[in-house]
Design a protein around this motif. Structure first.
Motif: not given
Length: 442
Positions: A166-184
């Protein structure tokens, strides 16, 4: 001399044992065990809830944000920052056997000379784009923030489980911080808390009764929990009131050629505490990073006044334990707080188990150790996390009577913990400290 067992009986026993073994193996395979499913020794609150779960992907734009990766000489250009989020929610979908969703993710980092990107997929128990289940009061909102690097799918065992309760759960892909786009790293330092607060505001608006979004009327925005792992823990603590130290702002300036963009999140900034969102009622920080690097001081940690559950391994070699996570727990004197410690665990006390692709020979060991713990079954950790977050978030977001599950002996080896099957609650410690008297009178 004893009569020897006839050869044909020996063979029969061997064949029978072999058949029983094969049947058991096939039975386990037939069950199609999913991330987050309850093991036989799972604690009581780990089981999924009564709701079937819907899931959808949203693309958001956070306008006019500091483009810290292109900041030069203290001049901070702006850009529209993209964020991908995944939303799990109670749905109207029927509870059918095999109602699985396929999550697509990658291992590796950026696909450059660090580690090549390796696509993989895994099943979850949810319906893609299912109709939300109507509610008159809305469901409490939980926002989840992954580590560096990571993805929005790093903790699906937990996000699905909480949505089913009974929760609305939201998970974020943090830009510049994911496997795909990790940056400085300066992008993660600056944007982690900002992303979390932006997503809170966006989903609260989409879930309001006046919204025309599919989530309209679904979100009780006055009861919000935030959950972060590693750099996500760094972020949620700041959103909840633990302002960063002047030491961090100085270090950030050195990294970026003089940018002061992170000073808005510092405890010494007079306007910082005015930003703290009163709708946030509970915080969970898995292995939060930063204390050993001077991210917080006593003043900053004193600003954390939200009920907080810390989860750590006492052998954490990324965030540190005694001078890291436990020091944060001790320093947050104005918060009612808990510290759940997995003994002999390192840093990976939050993720899903390793995907099957991470078990292939020849891969870098980090593809496996991005998820796995050397001394624990990751599925057992997942079940225990489900149990304790159900209790903790249920108390503070739903006013549920789960206090018995948190009122435990300090050491799990001393006696069976409430809600655990006999002999199953070994190797853990749970500490509890109440907020200081001064804060309680405020």
């Amino acid at each position: 001399m004893k009569n020897p067992v006839p050869v044909f009986l020996k063979n029969t026993c061997t064949i029978t044992a072999l058949l029983l073994f094969l049947c058991a193996t096939l039975s386990l395979q037939a069950q199609d065990f999913l991330y987050g499913d309850a093991l036989p020794d799972a604690p009581q609150l780990a089981e999924r809830g009564d709701y079937t779960v819907g899931v959808r992907t949203l693309e958001l734009i956070h306008k006019d944000q500091v483009d810290i990766l292109n900041s030069k000489g203290g001049k901070d250009p702006l850009y529209d920052r993209p964020l991908t989020i995944e939303v799990w929610y109670p749905s109207e979908a029927p509870d059918k056997k095999g109602n699985t969703v396929i999550y697509e993710d990658v291992m590796g980092t950026r696909g450059d000379s660090l580690r090549p990107l390796i696509p993989f997929s895994f099943k979850g128990k949810a319906y893609r784009d299912a109709t939300p289940k109507a509610t008159t009061e809305g469901y409490p909102l939980i926002v989840v923030s992954h580590g560096y690097v990571g993805s929005r799918y790093l903790m699906t065992y937990l996000t699905e489980n909480l949505a089913s309760k009974g929760y609305v759960v939201v998970s974020i892909d943090h830009t510049d911080s994911t496997f795909k786009d990790a940056n400085a790293f300066q992008s993660t330092l600056l944007n982690r808390a900002k992303d979390i607060q932006f997503v809170i505001n966006t989903i609260a608006d989409k879930g309001s009764s006046s919204s025309k979004d599919q989530l309209s009327g679904m979100v009780d925005s006055e009861n919000i929990g935030i959950v972060g792992y590693s750099m996500g823990g760094y972020g949620v603590l700041n959103v909840a009131g633990a302002g960063y130290s002047d030491g961090l702002t100085a270090f950030f300036g050195q990294m970026t050629g003089g940018s002061t963009a992170i000073s808005a999140l510092a405890a010494s900034n007079a306007s910082y505490q005015k930003q703290i969102d009163p709708r946030i009622k509970a915080v969970v920080a898995f292995a939060p990073w930063g204390m050993e690097r001077g991210v917080w001081d006593a003043n900053g940690l004193g600003g954390l006044k939200k009920p907080t559950l810390f989860v750590a391994g006492d052998q954490d070699d990324i965030s540190g334990y005694e001078k890291g996570i436990k020091a944060i727990y001790k320093g947050a004197v104005n918060a009612d707080r808990y510290l759940l410690t997995y003994k002999n665990a390192r840093h990976n006390v939050a993720p899903n188990p390793p995907p099957a692709e991470a078990l292939q020979p020849g891969l870098h060991i980090d593809e496996y150790y991005r998820y796995a713990e050397p001394s624990w079954d990751q599925r057992k950790i997942n079940n225990i996390n489900q149990h304790f977050l159900t209790a903790f978030l249920g108390i503070y977001l739903k006013n549920a009577d789960y206090s018995a599950y948190l009122s435990l002996p300090k050491e799990s080896n001393d006696q069976d913990w409430h809600g655990f099957k006999p002999r199953s609650s070994t190797g853990m410690q749970l500490l509890h400290a109440k907020a200081s008297e001064a804060n309680m009178k405020q």
